[in-house]
Write an enzyme that holds these catalytic residues in place. Sequence first.
Site, PDB file in Angstrom:
ATOM      1  CG  HIS A  10      -1.774   1.198   1.388  1.00 40.75           C
ATOM      2  ND1 HIS A  10      -3.115   1.213   1.082  1.00 40.75           N
ATOM      3  CD2 HIS A  10      -1.496   2.456   1.831  1.00 40.75           C
ATOM      4  CE1 HIS A  10      -3.617   2.415   1.314  1.00 40.75           C
ATOM      5  NE2 HIS A  10      -2.644   3.191   1.776  1.00 40.75           N
ATOM      6  CD  GLU A  11       1.409   3.800   3.681  1.00 38.33           C
ATOM      7  OE1 GLU A  11       1.697   4.842   3.068  1.00 38.33           O
ATOM      8  OE2 GLU A  11       0.344   3.672   4.323  1.00 38.33           O
TER       9      GLU A  11
ATOM     10  CG  HIS B  11       0.452   6.485  -0.610  1.00 36.56           C
ATOM     11  ND1 HIS B  11      -0.555   7.169  -1.267  1.00 36.56           N
ATOM     12  CD2 HIS B  11      -0.121   5.968   0.515  1.00 36.56           C
ATOM     13  CE1 HIS B  11      -1.677   7.075  -0.568  1.00 36.56           C
ATOM     14  NE2 HIS B  11      -1.447   6.352   0.503  1.00 36.56           N
TER      15      HIS B  11
ATOM     16  CG  HIS C  57       0.854   9.604  -6.630  1.00 37.85           C
ATOM     17  ND1 HIS C  57      -0.040  10.192  -5.761  1.00 37.85           N
ATOM     18  CD2 HIS C  57       0.776  10.335  -7.771  1.00 37.85           C
ATOM     19  CE1 HIS C  57      -0.637  11.206  -6.352  1.00 37.85           C
ATOM     20  NE2 HIS C  57      -0.148  11.323  -7.573  1.00 37.85           N
TER      21      HIS C  57
END
Length: 701
Positions: free
Chosen positions: A493-494, A497, A500
């Site tokens: 998940h992280e 980020h 991105h």
Amino acid sequence: MKKRVILLLSVTALVASCKEGAKQTENPLMQKFETPFQAPPFDKIKLADYKPAFEEGMKQHKAEIEAIVNNPEAPTFENTIVAFDQSGKLLNRTSAIFFNLCEAVTSDDMLALAMEISPAVTAHGDEINMNPKLFARIKTLYDKKESLGLDPLALRTLEKYYDDFVCGGANLNDEDKAKMMKINGELAKLSLQYGNNLLKETNAFTLVIDNAKDLEGLPDNAIASAAAEAKNRGMEGKWVFTVQKPSMLPFLTYAKNRDLREKLYKGYYMRANNDNANDNKAVLAQMVNLRTEKAKLLGFDTYAAYVIDVNMAKTPEAVHAFLERVWTPALKVAKQELAEMQKIANKEGMREKLESWDWWYYAEKLRKQKYDLDESEMMPYLKLENVRDGMFEVANKLYGITLEKRTDIPLYHPEVETYEVKDVDGSSLGILYLDYFTRASKSAGAWMTEFRHYTKENGKEEMPLVSVVYNFSPAVGDAPVLLTWDDTETMFHEFGHALHGFFTRGDYQRIAGTIPHDMVELPSQVMENWASEPEVLKMYAKHYQTGEPMPDALIKKIQESGHFNQGFATVEYVAASLLDMDWYSQTEPQQFDVNAFEKASMDKYGLIKEILPRYRSTYFSHIFDGGYSAGYYVYLWAEVLDADAFQAFKASGDIYNKELAAKFRKYILSEGGYDDPMGQYVKFRGQQPSEEPLLMKRGLK
């Protein structure tokens, strides 16, 4: 959870500041970073360096703003918008370093400095946001934007800055501007106080066990970690469990002693709600009232309406309708799960009704009964380094990037790892910092931040420095760090980020990487989907002792149990989202009984007593000091997008479909802020997203 500090800040001013005297040249924050990738020289920065750097940064920023507003030439996009977009670099750099470290390696002295600095920085930002001369120049351009001949990105940048100033109070009269500045200053202090109280409460509670019989049921690694924690605290021979989730959840899941499960769980859910010096009830009540006042000043009925106005959802009513569409089937499934667990408990001779602290324990028994799957079966295959390498390999297969470990980057803590991220052509995309383990100086949870975000000025690019912070249990002795399945998904998940951050592009700071809050979790949540795919598991899930890949039978169990406990997971999440919306749907400031308000909110929606909201009010950091006020719903909103997006990969027959990955990188990760967010999503997907994949993914339909 993603936290990001952004103050749009100037190279020329920074260079000038380094010539102003010996005092400044001795401060590493006010010099050019002579390090690889110009990374922060953490080994040289001292606590005493921050305050003068902040003061100088604000001084420079004010001078840059004065130069813009006093320019005798008529406003142009270049002399106003671009000049503003590129202003304040020293302040931005200092803020990114200081406030990120306040979360990851804080101390009492650092927190005290934050309490002093944060209101000053907030007031500085307000002075700029409410500067009538600056806003007049921006408004002049905005009013004739169609005749300026701007390209689409420049036009969107102008529009976004205009909207920012209006939302920041630029249109208010002088009296209301003064009220707004006072509110923002108070909120800055209260936010820090809320987080500091929570950190102290989290560190304060321990469950100390001195009788080995009370460890019955626990896996060996959980017992070893508790013994190591006790030794670190000078209690060798005992076992210490904390309310950090890597310590707490194994105890709640496996410990047979129900009374101790209750004690530990209550220690968790009563944090900052104990009527002591660290109590957050009065703090959060003040914050709610101040945010309500702020919204009213800006012409909104509620703070939720103010926040959501710029999101994809547009209105609180749309958010409520969305949450309730998921709540109804989820609550039905959760009640079914509870009934099944109660049968197991009764069969074992338990006469009482299950309570919230029983859920994990009996859910694990139910999983074992239904799927012959135990969490402890998976963990030997989830060695931290293997999971990390697996997510790196997924990124390589999707986007062609590679990650190369660096040992020459200064670190803010010795446990941190750094990697250079390289694009498919070998060019550098920046540096990734990975900070894995719990410590008393670190806030709870997991998040991505940036010590420097992508910038482009006069055609020259500066690549990001991205930090990902986790809270995993550290290694014990020579044993490896084995992750839970939840930890594994958090890793992916992280990292989503982080991707991105690395892929962000744009000529202007305002739109580079900036997407609406209810879309910001799409890049992270979509990455979780790859973690559980059989061919991906085969790649990284290898037994830490034998090196053998996870067997097909175990992978099949994981796949078959994908819908397991999703009623509970969805209900506790949606309950927290609804609680968030209720706090920020107040139309007037008022006196709050925080616990009574929370109970009335949950009773209104029919939450069963065996499930608490994922975060109760006094430790709901996301919405009080984490930037997700009236926005906790965004994780589920983004999950609609991520389930729909991953369905595109699955439907193509290739989960590494490079054509789809290239479109996702371009339209979402790189150019997500270039246009209307739904328009950007449709450019990638070719159609509007459907809620169907989400409901199917969670087993709610």
